[in-house]
Design a protein around this motif. Structure first.
Motif, PDB file in Angstrom:
ATOM      1  N   ALA A 233       0.833  -1.206   0.000  1.00 54.77           N
ATOM      2  CA  ALA A 233       0.000   0.000   0.000  1.00 54.77           C
ATOM      3  C   ALA A 233       0.869   1.258   0.000  1.00 54.77           C
ATOM      4  CB  ALA A 233      -0.923  -0.002   1.213  1.00 54.77           C
ATOM      5  N   LYS A 246       0.000   3.633   6.779  1.00 53.18           N
ATOM      6  CA  LYS A 246      -0.994   2.665   7.229  1.00 53.18           C
ATOM      7  C   LYS A 246      -1.036   2.622   8.754  1.00 53.18           C
ATOM      8  CE  LYS A 246      -2.318  -2.143   7.156  1.00 53.18           C
ATOM      9  NZ  LYS A 246      -3.366  -1.709   8.098  1.00 53.18           N
ATOM     10  N   ASP A 248      -3.619   0.982  12.273  1.00 55.78           N
ATOM     11  CA  ASP A 248      -4.290  -0.275  12.607  1.00 55.78           C
ATOM     12  C   ASP A 248      -5.809  -0.202  12.749  1.00 55.78           C
ATOM     13  OD1 ASP A 248      -1.886  -1.595  12.595  1.00 55.78           O
ATOM     14  OD2 ASP A 248      -1.464  -1.077  14.687  1.00 55.78           O
ATOM     15  N   ASN A 250      -9.987   1.040  11.676  1.00 56.60           N
ATOM     16  CA  ASN A 250     -10.903   0.585  10.620  1.00 56.60           C
ATOM     17  C   ASN A 250     -11.637   1.704   9.887  1.00 56.60           C
ATOM     18  OD1 ASN A 250     -12.698   1.339  12.576  1.00 56.60           O
ATOM     19  ND2 ASN A 250     -13.487  -0.713  12.984  1.00 56.60           N
ATOM     20  N   GLY A 252     -11.151   4.294   7.186  1.00 59.08           N
ATOM     21  CA  GLY A 252     -10.255   4.753   6.123  1.00 59.08           C
ATOM     22  C   GLY A 252     -10.460   6.239   5.901  1.00 59.08           C
ATOM     23  N   ALA A 276      -7.713   4.068  10.032  1.00 61.61           N
ATOM     24  CA  ALA A 276      -6.999   2.967   9.372  1.00 61.61           C
ATOM     25  C   ALA A 276      -5.752   3.466   8.675  1.00 61.61           C
ATOM     26  CB  ALA A 276      -7.912   2.295   8.352  1.00 61.61           C
ATOM     27  N   ASN A 277      -5.673   4.789   8.519  1.00 59.93           N
ATOM     28  CA  ASN A 277      -4.539   5.347   7.783  1.00 59.93           C
ATOM     29  C   ASN A 277      -4.485   6.856   7.943  1.00 59.93           C
ATOM     30  OD1 ASN A 277      -7.017   5.211   5.842  1.00 59.93           O
ATOM     31  ND2 ASN A 277      -5.728   6.857   5.071  1.00 59.93           N
ATOM     32  N   SER A 299      -8.133  -1.790  -0.367  1.00 62.17           N
ATOM     33  CA  SER A 299      -7.377  -3.053  -0.355  1.00 62.17           C
ATOM     34  C   SER A 299      -6.961  -3.436   1.067  1.00 62.17           C
ATOM     35  CB  SER A 299      -6.159  -2.949  -1.273  1.00 62.17           C
ATOM     36  OG  SER A 299      -5.240  -2.019  -0.742  1.00 62.17           O
ATOM     37  N   ASP A 300      -7.217  -2.579   2.050  1.00 65.26           N
ATOM     38  CA  ASP A 300      -6.922  -2.902   3.457  1.00 65.26           C
ATOM     39  C   ASP A 300      -8.141  -3.608   4.052  1.00 65.26           C
ATOM     40  OD1 ASP A 300      -6.625  -2.965   6.195  1.00 65.26           O
ATOM     41  OD2 ASP A 300      -5.998  -0.871   6.384  1.00 65.26           O
ATOM     42  N   ASN A 302      -8.952  -4.369   6.920  1.00 58.58           N
ATOM     43  CA  ASN A 302      -9.458  -3.871   8.209  1.00 58.58           C
ATOM     44  C   ASN A 302     -10.478  -2.748   8.049  1.00 58.58           C
ATOM     45  OD1 ASN A 302      -7.752  -5.570   9.602  1.00 58.58           O
ATOM     46  ND2 ASN A 302      -6.121  -4.036   9.784  1.00 58.58           N
TER      47      ASN A 302
END
Ligand code: GDP
Ligand code: MN
Length: 380
Positions: A233, A246, A248, A250, A252, A276-277, A299-300, A302
């Motif tokens: 990513a 990135k 951890d 959820n 985005g 998430a990022n 594409s993640d 989570n």
């Protein structure tokens, strides 16, 4: 940018630090050949961007071709902290009398490089810091003067009682400082720095992290980047001109501007969610950036909800809206999407989104609350 150990060793060696010579192999056969060429006992080491390889079984001693092939066969393909090993370093093994830690890192608080040394080396320095902090000595370096001779010797005497070894180690500290400054590093670490029974002081492991901002003016260092060893990513984001980290959680996040992106992450946490990022799509008006951003975030596995937070200034919100519509058309986004946008061309942006049945909020708090709730609901 993380370097592999073998690359970091080359930088250390070029500065005069004693590092055993070694070669890299990507097959057991090649590792066997290198070991046979070196003769004697060798050490075979996983080359991944992670520490703790020793504990994970990624560092093995071997004698002769057959043993080296076997050790390399066991290490190649294994995972260390989730990273698959595709290369091993084969180097002559040293005999170890003592292991110490030597590190130099950029301390943002004092805005100086800070040396950390400890006679308790070979293990993670975080572990030493937690269990025996008195064994770590720190010295901040004034960039105007560099590491002064008395500072180097003072640090070295924390590692070794006997003067000849301390003098050698002091020299190594000066050389490590040069590696750090001349390569624009944010971290340069030797763990372990060992002594051998015959009185040598050797660097057996090396970790160097180069400041990304250095790479434009240092193509030689930029060429050391190994994208196959980086998070896919982050590679995709860099290629797309996005600043992406990135995390951890959820939720985005797609945001324009680093400051707003930080504020958005803070607000996600404030309302009980986890980002998430970090993602900054930048100030340009390019729908393609939004498409790339969405592809990376979706594409993640989570991610449970996507939050757009766009403040239109130079960035035109209608361009972002077009990007969202284009992305939704190109690939299926199954996740709930919350869009907050305001500023340049927002009326047009809202019209574009409503044209495909999406809606946009103007209030940031409201949007973040909704995204956090959706992430929680979908995650349950
Ligand atoms: P890390 O675990 O990822 O930090 O990998 P290191 O390169 O630091 O290796 C871990 C440990 O393996 C070291 O602390 C040493 O104890 C051991 N080791 C590494 N190289 C050698 C070597 O040449 N000879 C011997 N005897 N042990 C080694
Ligand atoms: Mn190490």
């Amino acid at each position: 940018m993380n370097l592999h150990e073998y690359q970091a060793r080359d930088l250390l060696r070029a500065a005069g630090i004693p590092v055993p010579a070694g070669e890299v192999a990507d097959t057991p056969e090649r590792a066997g050949e290198i070991a046979a060429g070196l003769g004697g006992r060798v050490v075979i080491k996983a080359q991944v961007h992670a520490g703790g390889r020793g504990k994970a079984g990624g560092v093995k001693l071997a004698s002769g071709r057959a043993e080296a092939m076997k050790a390399a066969g066991a290490i190649l393909g294994m995972k260390v902290k989730g990273l698959t090993v595709t290369k091993v370093l084969v180097a002559p093994a040293a005999e170890i009398s003592s292991e110490s830690y030597v590190g130099l890192l950029l301390d943002r608080e004092t805005q100086r490089p800070v040396f950390m040394v400890s006679p308790a080396g070979g293990v993670d320095i975080e572990e030493v810091a937690a269990t025996a902090p008195e064994k770590i000595t720190r010295v901040a370096v004034d960039l105007r003067y560099g590491l002064l001779a008395h500072q180097a010797l003072g640090l070295a005497l924390r590692l070794y009682d006997d003067f000849p070894r301390a003098r050698t180690a002091a020299g190594i500290l000066q050389q490590l400082y040069r590696v750090f400054v001349e390569n624009g590093a944010q971290l340069a670490e030797i763990n372990p720095l060992v002594t051998t029974p015959d009185g040598q002081v050797l660097a057996l492991d090396a970790k160097v992290v180069i400041d990304d901002n250095e790479l434009d003016r240092r193509p030689d260092l930029a060429a050391l980047r190994d994208e196959s060893a980086e998070a896919p990513a982050e590679v995709a984001a860099r290629r797309a001109g996005l600043t992406f980290i990135k995390l951890d959680g959820n939720v985005g996040c797609v945001v324009n501007g680093a400051g707003l992106a930080m504020a958005t992450m803070d607000l996600v946490k404030f309302y009980g969610g986890e980002p998430a990022n970090f993602l900054d799509i930048g100030g340009s008006s390019n729908p393609e950036k939004v498409v790339n951003a969405l592809r990376i975030i979706t594409s993640d596995p989570n991610v449970r909800a996507i939050l757009f937070n766009i403040f239109g200034g130079i960035t035109r919100t209608d361009d972002v809206a077009n990007g969202i519509v284009t992305a939704m058309g190109r690939f299926k986004v199954e996740l709930p999407v919350v869009i907050r946008l305001t500023g340049t061309n927002e009326t047009e942006a809202v019209r574009i989104l409503e044209g495909v049945g999406m809606r946009a909020l103007a209030d940031m708090d409201e949007a973040v609350k909704q995204a956090v709730a959706l992430a929680r609901g979908a995650a349950a």
